[in-house]
Design an enzyme around this catalytic site. Structure first.
Site, PDB file in Angstrom:
ATOM      1  N   ARG A  42       0.798  -1.226   0.000  1.00  0.00           N
ATOM      2  CA  ARG A  42       0.000   0.000   0.000  1.00  0.00           C
ATOM      3  C   ARG A  42       0.835   1.284   0.000  1.00  0.00           C
ATOM      4  O   ARG A  42       0.302   2.386  -0.093  1.00  0.00           O
ATOM      5  CB  ARG A  42      -0.958   0.003   1.194  1.00  0.00           C
ATOM      6  CG  ARG A  42      -2.176  -0.884   0.924  1.00  0.00           C
ATOM      7  CD  ARG A  42      -3.269  -0.602   1.901  1.00  0.00           C
ATOM      8  NE  ARG A  42      -3.020  -1.213   3.202  1.00  0.00           N
ATOM      9  CZ  ARG A  42      -3.373  -0.658   4.357  1.00  0.00           C
ATOM     10  NH1 ARG A  42      -3.947   0.531   4.380  1.00  0.00           N
ATOM     11  NH2 ARG A  42      -3.127  -1.276   5.496  1.00  0.00           N
ATOM     12  N   GLN A  66      14.826 -13.308   4.510  1.00  0.00           N
ATOM     13  CA  GLN A  66      13.701 -14.246   4.571  1.00  0.00           C
ATOM     14  C   GLN A  66      13.083 -14.321   3.180  1.00  0.00           C
ATOM     15  O   GLN A  66      12.530 -13.360   2.685  1.00  0.00           O
ATOM     16  CB  GLN A  66      12.652 -13.754   5.576  1.00  0.00           C
ATOM     17  CG  GLN A  66      11.483 -14.729   5.741  1.00  0.00           C
ATOM     18  CD  GLN A  66      10.251 -14.069   6.319  1.00  0.00           C
ATOM     19  OE1 GLN A  66      10.113 -12.859   6.322  1.00  0.00           O
ATOM     20  NE2 GLN A  66       9.340 -14.900   6.813  1.00  0.00           N
ATOM     21  N   TYR A 117       9.438  -4.439  15.086  1.00  0.00           N
ATOM     22  CA  TYR A 117       9.040  -4.364  13.675  1.00  0.00           C
ATOM     23  C   TYR A 117       9.639  -3.121  13.025  1.00  0.00           C
ATOM     24  O   TYR A 117       9.591  -2.029  13.613  1.00  0.00           O
ATOM     25  CB  TYR A 117       7.501  -4.331  13.573  1.00  0.00           C
ATOM     26  CG  TYR A 117       6.908  -5.605  14.147  1.00  0.00           C
ATOM     27  CD1 TYR A 117       6.597  -6.681  13.323  1.00  0.00           C
ATOM     28  CD2 TYR A 117       6.751  -5.758  15.524  1.00  0.00           C
ATOM     29  CE1 TYR A 117       6.122  -7.870  13.858  1.00  0.00           C
ATOM     30  CE2 TYR A 117       6.281  -6.940  16.070  1.00  0.00           C
ATOM     31  CZ  TYR A 117       5.970  -7.995  15.227  1.00  0.00           C
ATOM     32  OH  TYR A 117       5.516  -9.178  15.761  1.00  0.00           O
ATOM     33  N   ASN A 173      -3.186  -7.255  19.760  1.00  0.00           N
ATOM     34  CA  ASN A 173      -1.770  -7.612  19.767  1.00  0.00           C
ATOM     35  C   ASN A 173      -1.024  -6.582  18.949  1.00  0.00           C
ATOM     36  O   ASN A 173      -1.334  -6.364  17.777  1.00  0.00           O
ATOM     37  CB  ASN A 173      -1.621  -9.003  19.132  1.00  0.00           C
ATOM     38  CG  ASN A 173      -0.161  -9.388  18.951  1.00  0.00           C
ATOM     39  OD1 ASN A 173       0.671  -9.076  19.808  1.00  0.00           O
ATOM     40  ND2 ASN A 173       0.139 -10.078  17.861  1.00  0.00           N
ATOM     41  N   ASN A 209      32.638  46.989   4.607  1.00  0.00           N
ATOM     42  CA  ASN A 209      31.288  47.171   4.084  1.00  0.00           C
ATOM     43  C   ASN A 209      31.275  46.722   2.625  1.00  0.00           C
ATOM     44  O   ASN A 209      32.015  47.266   1.800  1.00  0.00           O
ATOM     45  CB  ASN A 209      30.864  48.634   4.182  1.00  0.00           C
ATOM     46  CG  ASN A 209      29.419  48.801   3.748  1.00  0.00           C
ATOM     47  OD1 ASN A 209      28.490  48.465   4.485  1.00  0.00           O
ATOM     48  ND2 ASN A 209      29.225  49.266   2.548  1.00  0.00           N
TER      49      ASN A 209
HETATM   50  C1  UD1 Z   1       0.603  -9.106  12.843  1.00  0.00           C
HETATM   51  C2  UD1 Z   1       0.131 -10.008  13.973  1.00  0.00           C
HETATM   52  C3  UD1 Z   1      -1.154  -9.418  14.567  1.00  0.00           C
HETATM   53  C4  UD1 Z   1      -0.915  -8.003  15.031  1.00  0.00           C
HETATM   54  C5  UD1 Z   1      -0.356  -7.158  13.888  1.00  0.00           C
HETATM   55  C6  UD1 Z   1       0.073  -5.808  14.372  1.00  0.00           C
HETATM   56  C7  UD1 Z   1       0.841 -12.250  13.430  1.00  0.00           C
HETATM   57  C8  UD1 Z   1       0.396 -13.572  12.889  1.00  0.00           C
HETATM   58  N1  UD1 Z   1      -0.106 -11.316  13.494  1.00  0.00           N
HETATM   59  O1  UD1 Z   1      -0.407  -9.201  11.847  1.00  0.00           O
HETATM   60  O2  UD1 Z   1      -1.595 -10.195  15.650  1.00  0.00           O
HETATM   61  O3  UD1 Z   1      -2.102  -7.422  15.508  1.00  0.00           O
HETATM   62  O4  UD1 Z   1       0.814  -7.791  13.315  1.00  0.00           O
HETATM   63  O5  UD1 Z   1       0.392  -5.003  13.258  1.00  0.00           O
HETATM   64  O6  UD1 Z   1       1.961 -12.079  13.805  1.00  0.00           O
HETATM   65  N2  UD1 Z   1       6.833  -9.787   8.285  1.00  0.00           N
HETATM   66  C9  UD1 Z   1       8.000 -10.378   7.865  1.00  0.00           C
HETATM   67  N3  UD1 Z   1       7.955 -11.595   7.276  1.00  0.00           N
HETATM   68  C10 UD1 Z   1       6.790 -12.254   7.049  1.00  0.00           C
HETATM   69  C11 UD1 Z   1       5.594 -11.646   7.478  1.00  0.00           C
HETATM   70  C12 UD1 Z   1       5.632 -10.425   8.096  1.00  0.00           C
HETATM   71  O7  UD1 Z   1       9.078  -9.791   8.055  1.00  0.00           O
HETATM   72  O8  UD1 Z   1       6.838 -13.343   6.506  1.00  0.00           O
HETATM   73  C13 UD1 Z   1       6.869  -8.473   8.928  1.00  0.00           C
HETATM   74  C14 UD1 Z   1       6.211  -7.423   8.069  1.00  0.00           C
HETATM   75  O9  UD1 Z   1       7.180  -6.740   7.285  1.00  0.00           O
HETATM   76  C15 UD1 Z   1       5.601  -6.492   9.075  1.00  0.00           C
HETATM   77  C16 UD1 Z   1       5.326  -7.376  10.288  1.00  0.00           C
HETATM   78  O10 UD1 Z   1       6.126  -8.525  10.115  1.00  0.00           O
HETATM   79  O11 UD1 Z   1       6.507  -5.510   9.504  1.00  0.00           O
HETATM   80  C17 UD1 Z   1       3.880  -7.711  10.461  1.00  0.00           C
HETATM   81  O12 UD1 Z   1       3.456  -8.415   9.312  1.00  0.00           O
HETATM   82  P1  UD1 Z   1       1.997  -8.276   8.774  1.00  0.00           P
HETATM   83  O13 UD1 Z   1       1.832  -9.178   7.630  1.00  0.00           O
HETATM   84  O14 UD1 Z   1       1.643  -6.856   8.605  1.00  0.00           O
HETATM   85  O15 UD1 Z   1       1.200  -8.900  10.010  1.00  0.00           O
HETATM   86  P2  UD1 Z   1      -0.290  -8.662  10.338  1.00  0.00           P
HETATM   87  O16 UD1 Z   1      -1.098  -9.529   9.484  1.00  0.00           O
HETATM   88  O17 UD1 Z   1      -0.588  -7.208  10.335  1.00  0.00           O
END
Ligand code: UD1
Ligand code: CA
Length: 456
Positions: A18, A76, A103, A167, A375
Site C-alpha cells: 500500500r 527471509q 518491527y 496484539n 562594508n
Molecule cells: C501481525 C500479527 C497481529 C498483530 C499485527 C500488528 C501475526 C500472525 N499477526 O499481523 O496479531 O495485531 O501484526 O500489526 O503475527 N513480516 C515479515 N515476514 C513475514 C511476514 C511479516 O518480516 O513473513 C513483517 C512485516 O514486514 C511487518 C510485520 O512482520 O513488519 C507484520 O506483518 P503483517 O503481515 O503486517 O502482520 P499482520 O497480518 O498485520
C-alpha cells in the site's frame, strides 16, 4: 558472555504494497531517518547483545542502507509469516536470556515501554486497547483474565472480533523457549502462514507465564502501511521533538509546525518561528532567534544571533549577535565572526567574514576572506570562477566596496581601501586609497531617442 543476554529481532521483510513505492517500506523516513533506523536506535539504547534484522522485499537495499557491523541481517525468502520470519533469526541469537521482537515499520515505541516489557520473565506481550481494533490480532483471555491465545482478524469469530484488546506484535520471550515453540508452529489458518502469535498456547502448555503490558500512548504501537500513516507518524514524532525542546526552554511559535531531521541543540531562550526545518547537526546558543520558514542544515549560531525569515543556511558557523537575512543563502564553509550582518539575497560560500563586517544586499561572496569592519555594497559580486578554476578574493579590514562592483579573483583589496561603485576590479587594490574602474560619465547634448517607424 553476559548472564542474561538480550537479543532483538526486527522484522522488516514485508513489501508494504500500500505504500506504492519502489523502495522497501522500512526505508521510508520519519524525521529524516529510515523507520528501521529508529528501531535500530531503540535496540541500541536497550544495549542489546545481538540485533538481527529479518529483511526480504527490496533485495539488498535494506542491509546496504543500514548495514552496520553490530547488526546481523538475515534474508527471509519466501515470506511465510511472522513466525517463519523469527525462525530465520534463531541461528544468530545468543543462547539464554531474552529475545525481544520488534518491527521495522513500527518506529516510535518509547524506550521506557520496551524496558517495561523486558523487565519481567515469561512470555510478555505488548498489547493496546483500541476503540477500533479492526485488522489487529485480538487478545483472548479466560474468565480470570489470563491470556489464552491471540486470534487474527481473519481467523476470528464474531464475538472475538468484538474484543478491543489487540496484539501490537511486539513481544519478548525467553530465548531458549522461543526456539522450542517456533519449531512447533504450523500454517493451518486462514492465511496459510506461520503465525508468531501461535507461540502463546505453546507457552501456556510449557507452563510459561504469559503476561502483558501496555504503552502510555497509542501512537507507540502504530505501524506504517501507507503514505497517509507515514505522514501521521511524522507529525507525532515532530510534536514529541517539539515538546522536548519546549521542556528544555525553547520557545516555539507553533509546535505543530516544527521539523527536525537530525539533531537540534538549543541554549536558553531560543525562539523559533513557524515552518523552520533543521537538518543534520544544528546548535543554537542562548537567545538565538530563527524567523519563519528558515532551513538550517549543519549550522552553529552564537548567542543572540538573529536569522530573519526565509533564509537557507547549510554548513555555516556564526558567532554571537550576527544578523542574517531575510532571504539569505549561506552555503558550506561560511564562517562569520561576531556582529556580522548578512542581508537579503546575499549568497555566501567558503567565505570567512570578520567582526562587524556587513554585506547587506544582493551579493555573491564565494571563496572570499573578509576582514573586520568591511562594508560590501549592494550588488557586489565576487567572480571566483573563470570557467575552469576557482580563486580566492581577500578583502582586508575596513575596506569599503562600492555598490555593483565585481571583484575578479584572485584579487586582494587592501586595508581601508575604497572601491568606487560600479567598478570591475581585476588587479590588487592598494590600502587606504580610492580605486575605480569605470568609464567617465558624459552627457551628449542634442541626442534624440529613436522613434517608431510608421507602418505602411
Ligand atoms: C501481525 C500479527 C497481529 C498483530 C499485527 C500488528 C501475526 C500472525 N499477526 O499481523 O496479531 O495485531 O501484526 O500489526 O503475527 N513480516 C515479515 N515476514 C513475514 C511476514 C511479516 O518480516 O513473513 C513483517 C512485516 O514486514 C511487518 C510485520 O512482520 O513488519 C507484520 O506483518 P503483517 O503481515 O503486517 O502482520 P499482520 O497480518 O498485520
Ligand atoms: Ca500489519
Amino acid at each position: 558472555m553476559k548472564k542474561n543476554p538480550l537479543n532483538v529481532v526486527i522484522l522488516a521483510a514485508g513489501k508494504g504494497t500500500r505504500m506504492h513505492s519502489n523502495i522497501p517500506k522500512v526505508l521510508h523516513e520519519i524525521g529524516g531517518k529510515p523507520m528501521l533506523g529508529h528501531v535500530l536506535e531503540r535496540a541500541d539504547a536497550l544495549q542489546a547483545d545481538r540485533t538481527v534484522v529479518v529483511y526480504g522485499y527490496g533485495g539488498e537495499a535494506v542491509p546496504t542502507t543500514l548495514g552496520n557491523a553490530a547488526v546481523e541481517f538475515v534474508r527471509q525468502e519466501p515470506q511465510l509469516g511472522t513466525g517463519h520470519a523469527v525462525q530465520q533469526a534463531l541461528p544468530y541469537l545468543q543462547a539464554g536470556g531474552t529475545t525481544l521482537v520488534l518491527y521495522g515499520d513500527v518506529p516510535l515505541t518509547r524506550g521506557a515501554t520496551l524496558m517495561n516489557l523486558i523487565s519481567r520473565p515469561g512470555l510478555r506481550l505488548l498489547t493496546a486497547t483500541l476503540a477500533n481494533p479492526m485488522g489487529y490480532g485480538r487478545i483472548v483471555r479466560d474468565k480470570t483474565g489470563r491470556i489464552r491465545r491471540i486470534v487474527e482478524e481473519k481467523d476470528a469469530s464474531a464475538p472475538e472480533k468484538s474484543i478491543n484488546e489487540v496484539n501490537t506484535g511486539i513481544l519478548c520471550a525467553p530465548t531458549d523457549m522461543l526456539h522450542h515453540w517456533l519449531s512447533k508452529l504450523n500454517n493451518r489458518n486462514a492465511q496459510k502462514e506461520y503465525y508468531l502469535t501461535d507461540i502463546v498456547p505453546l507457552a501456556i502448555d510449557s507452563k510459561t507465564e504469559v503476561t502483558s503490558t501496555q504503552p502510555s500512548d497509542d501512537w507507540e504501537i502504530l505501524g506504517v502501511n501507507s503514505k497517509d500513516q507515514l505522514a501521521y507518524l511524522e507529525r507525532v514524532h515532530q510534536l514529541q521533538n517539539a515538546r522536548g525542546q519546549m521542556s528544555s526552554g525553547v520557545t516555539l511559535a507553533d509546535p505543530w509546525r516544527f521539523d527536525v531531521r537530525g539533531q537540534l541543540q538549543c541554549g536558553n531562550d531560543v525562539f523559533i518561528d513557524v515552518n523552520c526545518i533543521f537538518e543534520g547537526h544544528v546548535r543554537l546558543a542562548d537567545e538565538v532567534r530563527v524567523g519563519a520558514g528558515c532551513v538550517l542544515k549543519n549550522v552553529e549560531l552564537g548567542a543572540g544571533t538573529v536569522v530573519a525569515p526565509y533564509s537557507h543556511l547549510d554548513g555555516v558557523v556564526a558567532g554571537a549577535n550576527c544578523q542574517i537575512g531575510p532571504y539569505a543563502r549561506m552555503r558550506p564553509g561560511t564562517h562569520l565572526a561576531n556582529n556580522v550582518h548578512i542581508g537579503n539575497f546575499v549568497e555566501t560560500k567558503a567565505t570567512e567574514i570578520g567582526h562587524k563586517s556587513k554585506a547587506n544586499h544582493l551579493s555573491y561572496l564565494g571563496d572570499t576572506t573578509i576582514g573586520r569592519g568591511v562594508n560590501v555594497g549592494a550588488g557586489t559580486i565576487v567572480c571566483n570562477y573563470d570557467g575552469a578554476n576557482k580563486y580566492r578574493t581577500i578583502i582586508e579590514d575596513d575596506a569599503f566596496i562600492g555598490s555593483d562592483s565585481q571583484l575578479v579573483a584572485p584579487v586582494t583589496i587592501g586595508r581601508g581601501a575604497t572601491i568606487g561603485a560600479g567598478s570591475t576590479i581585476t588587479k590588487d587594490v592598494p590600502a587606504g586609497e580610492l580605486t575605480l574602474s569605470r568609464a567617465r560619465q558624459v552627457s551628449i547634448s542634442g541626442w534624440k531617442r529613436p522613434v517608431k517607424k510608421e507602418k505602411k
